[in-house]
Design an enzyme around this catalytic site. Structure first.
Site, PDB file in Angstrom:
ATOM      1  N   GLU A 281      -3.633 -10.105   3.196  1.00 37.78           N
ATOM      2  CA  GLU A 281      -4.796  -9.636   4.133  1.00 37.78           C
ATOM      3  C   GLU A 281      -5.674 -10.773   4.072  1.00 37.78           C
ATOM      4  O   GLU A 281      -6.275 -11.262   5.347  1.00 37.78           O
ATOM      5  CB  GLU A 281      -5.259  -8.325   3.832  1.00 37.78           C
ATOM      6  CG  GLU A 281      -4.375  -7.275   4.347  1.00 37.78           C
ATOM      7  CD  GLU A 281      -3.327  -6.600   3.417  1.00 37.78           C
ATOM      8  OE1 GLU A 281      -3.132  -7.523   2.367  1.00 37.78           O
ATOM      9  OE2 GLU A 281      -2.626  -5.959   3.716  1.00 37.78           O
TER      10      GLU A 281
ATOM     11  N   GLU B  36       0.914  -1.386  -0.015  1.00 34.62           N
ATOM     12  CA  GLU B  36      -0.119   0.094  -0.020  1.00 34.62           C
ATOM     13  C   GLU B  36       0.958   1.147   0.065  1.00 34.62           C
ATOM     14  O   GLU B  36       0.728   2.161  -0.636  1.00 34.62           O
ATOM     15  CB  GLU B  36      -0.994   0.036   1.176  1.00 34.62           C
ATOM     16  CG  GLU B  36      -2.082  -1.115   1.087  1.00 34.62           C
ATOM     17  CD  GLU B  36      -3.053  -1.331   2.250  1.00 34.62           C
ATOM     18  OE1 GLU B  36      -2.557  -1.199   3.191  1.00 34.62           O
ATOM     19  OE2 GLU B  36      -4.187  -1.256   1.958  1.00 34.62           O
TER      20      GLU B  36
END
Ligand code: NAI
Length: 711
Positions: free
Chosen positions: A124, A104
């Protein structure tokens, strides 16, 4: 922490938080401080963000999820926003693994460079979450929507070259990363930044979005385990990137969905499983002896006895990790057959491009087929994998004891038999250990190691170390019939059969288990493993065709239905028929079989059992609460010393859904012990002839503690 330096008008922010540069609060603060300095220093024209040591930040700091520190400002979203809107160009220099929060960050910078060996990804989903710090909104803006969905929903790691092809990375380098990154940063200083801000880019492939999302949903529903929320929620979050009018609105939706997952309980269960998996290698005996003090012996050579299903898988696992293996059988024909199977496994690895020809040759050169035990005298470890028969195993251990070097460790792959009894025929019970692999042994990640009364700490440490070396998740447990894994399987299987006698058919039971999240139901699983395996074990125990009325064996309720199938030649998938019909031997698609249904109905009739419609909740509770009760018994007896051991064995060996944490976690945290205990007492009051319903004393105690802590 993150260090800051300026080099030729390029600021370098280097994250330094070993071992994996996790994005803990102080790291995030360090990056923000570095950015502030770079903004305020008018001589700085560009910024390079990198990780020191072995990797770029490899993800969020998971320990912060529970403590709430993950959301303490500056949170990752703020860091990403600051990077994205930064007035000077920021270049991510990626080496090692940029995963989760790490990726990210990269997607929030304006340029991404990577070493060829680097990998990126969003794992995730494996923690029951989504990339919730802008990842779901950014990835489809740098790569095609379909690729973004694939990467986020699968959680897979993507190599740098593929990431470059997909548009995630701008340049891939070999050699030394940092000088190239600094040089690159100087070269782009002054270029317009607007087209480089990912937040302002359109989603790639948005024109075909509805078809892409429909396909992704279908694929995810068919692939992911029942009831898992994360994969489908990931898709919804990516959908927001297309459907929401602005990037900011997309972020809001991402945050809402992240909160939903975080509060679902599944994410907590998956995070528990993540830590449990890492904790099981830290074994400790009741005596206090532990992994900290016991030293493993080196294992470079091993012998495997029995070239059947397990022996071949075990040999494959050993040679794949560079251990030299002597493989033996009872005769040449069986030995040749085993070697042929192993060769087949290796060549299918070549066909699937998992192995090169050279590697395949190397593996075969580590295998020596032999017809006697002469070469075993100097091996470090022997793993016996012959039929599940105590007398045969004792005979083999006696012989091994007389031939092998006194330092050789003798392990049995028995799935149920008493390790102490096997050890008792040797003069080295301290060197005898159970190493219970799961089928197929070269694929399944679990290794259940069993210590006997006299197994030495060094032997235990060696078995655990070998497990690690051959890339297994090794769990150490004590000795009892079936150890932890198969002991819990006992009541589960029995109840499933009793349900058939009382009114169900196999597919109804299996369906309930699949809705819960098992990939396969109990009947499909035993058909795959081979019904003869359980049959041989029951025969060994004197249960098959034993004394007493058919429905009672050894003063316990007994279902002979599975025995009937085996005696009719229905061994499961391998014979094309078992609990289900598979069309042909080796068939994989299970179809319900009217012959099996007739057999079940006739059995009920013959024994005067009135068949009834059994509600799914009862199927669920009888199958799984009986197993959970047994789980508390193994804890109570010290066979397993921690919840994590039971849970990891059932997740990795028997397919317990990870998002349900494992049997003990599920009972404690997802249902609540008072309720589980109450239901077990209820079934015990009805089924007094099944010992497995006698409630565990530990469960009773803990249930009352949970009740009083709630009052
Ligand atoms: P298998 O029947 O496929 O193979 C056993 C092999 O041992 C046969 O090839 C047989 O010829 C050979 N053998 C028998 N006596 C021998 C002797 N005296 N010397 C050398 N070889 C001899 O059985 P499988 O399934 O591989 O099971 C082996 C062991 O592994 C058993 O103890 C079983 O309980 C255990 N196990 C089996 C699992 C499974 O899913 N099949 C899973 C975990 C453990």
């Amino acid at each position: 922490m993150a260090s800051y330096s300026v080099n030729n008008r390029v600021a370098l922010i280097s994250v330094d938080n070993p071992p994996v540069n996790a994005l803990s609060h102080h790291v995030r603060q360090g990056i923000m401080d570095g950015l502030k300095k770079a903004r305020e220093d008018s001589s700085v024209q560009a910024v390079v963000l990198c990780g020191s040591g072995r990797t770029f930040p490899a993800g969020a700091d998971i320990t912060e999820f529970a403590s709430g520190l993950a959301s303490k400002e500056p949170d990752l979203r703020l860091v990403c926003k600051t990077l994205d809107s930064f007035p000077k160009p920021v270049v991510a220099a990626i080496h090692g693994t940029a995963l989760g929060g790490g990726l990210e960050l990269c997607l929030s910078t304006h340029y991404r460079l990577a070493l060829k060996s680097a990998r990126v990804g969003f794992p995730e989903v494996h923690l029951g979450l989504l990339p919730g710090a802008t990842g779901t909104q950014r990835l489809p803006r740098v790569t095609h929507l379909a690729n973004a969905i694939d990467i986020i929903v699968s959680g897979r790691q993507v190599g740098a070259t593929e990431a470059y092809d997909l548009g995630i990375i701008d340049e891939v380098f070999g050699g030394d990363m940092l000088p190239k990154a600094l040089e690159f940063a100087q070269s782009i200083a002054g270029r317009p930044l607007a087209p480089r801000r990912v937040s302002s880019l359109p989603v790639k492939g948005r024109e075909q979005a509805s078809a892409i999302f429909e396909e992704a949903r279908q694929k995810t529903m068919s692939r992911s385990v029942g009831g898992a929320l994360a994969p489908i929620t990931c898709i919804q979050a990516i959908q927001a990137a297309v459907e929401q009018p602005t990037f900011e609105k997309g972020l809001q939706r991402e945050a809402e969905l992240m909160q939903f997952l975080g509060e679902s309980g599944q994410a907590r269960a998956q995070q528990y499983a993540f830590f449990a998996e890492r904790s099981v290698s830290k074994w400790q005996l009741p005596s206090g002896v532990s992994y900290k003090t016991a030293k493993p012996m080196p294992v470079k050579t091993a012998a495997v006895i029995g070239a059947g299903t397990m022996g071949i898988g075990i040999s494959m696992a050993l040679i794949s990790s560079g251990i030299q293996v002597f493989l033996t059988e009872q005769n040449k024909e069986y030995l040749d057959r085993g070697v042929k199977t192993l060769r087949g496994l290796i060549s299918s690895g070549v066909k699937r491009k998992r192995l090169t020809e050279v590697q395949a040759k190397g593996l075969m050169s580590l295998l020596t087929p032999v017809l006697d035990y002469k070469s075993f005298s100097h091996v470090d470890l022997v793993i016996e994998a012959v039929f599940e028969n105590m007398e045969l195993k004792k005979k083999i251990f006696r012989k091994l004891d007389s031939i092998c070097n006194p330092s050789t460790i003798l392990a049995s792959n028995t799935s149920t038999l008493n390790i102490d009894e096997i050890a008792s025929v040797t003069a080295r019970p301290d060197k005898v250990v159970g190493m219970h692999f799961f089928s197929p042994a070269h694929v399944m990640r679990l290794l259940e190691n069993i210590y006997g009364k006299k197994t030495s700490p060094e032997t235990i440490a060696t078995a655990m170390h070998v497990g690690q070396k051959i890339k297994k998740i090794s769990v150490l447990v004590g000795n009892c019939h079936g150890f932890v894994g198969n002991r819990l399987m006992g009541p589960y299987q029995k109840e499933a059969c009793f349900l058939l006698e009382e009114g169900c058919f196999p597919q109804e039971v299996d369906q309930v288990l699949k809705v819960f999240g098992f990939r396969m139901g109990i009947f499909e699983t035993t058909d795959l493993a081979g019904l003869d395996i359980g049959y041989k074990i029951r025969k060994e125990l004197g249960l098959v065709g034993g004394d007493g009325p058919e429905r009672m064996r050894m003063r316990e309720r007994y279902s002979p239905l599975a025995d009937r199938l085996v005696e009719a030649g229905r061994l499961g998938q391998k014979t094309g028929k078992g609990w289900y019909d598979y069309g042909k031997p080796g068939g994989r698609v299970s179809m319900k079989d009217p012959d099996v249904e007739d057999m079940i109905v006739n059995f009920s009739k013959k024994h005067g059992i009135k068949r009834r419609r059994i509600p799914p909740q009862e199927i669920f509770e009888r199958s799984l609460y009986s197993l959970i009760n047994e789980g508390f018994k193994v804890l109570e007896e010290g066979i397993a010393s921690r919840d994590e051991e039971v849970d990891i064995i059932w997740i990795y060996g028997y397919g317990w859904p990870r998002h349900m944490g494992g049997p003990i976690y599920y009972a404690k945290h997802m249902v609540g012990l008072p309720k589980v205990y109450e239901r077990i007492c209820y079934y015990h009051s009805i089924y007094k002839d099944s010992r497995h319903w006698v409630p565990s004393t530990l469960l009773k105690k803990m249930a009352s503690q949970q009740t009083s802590s709630k009052l």
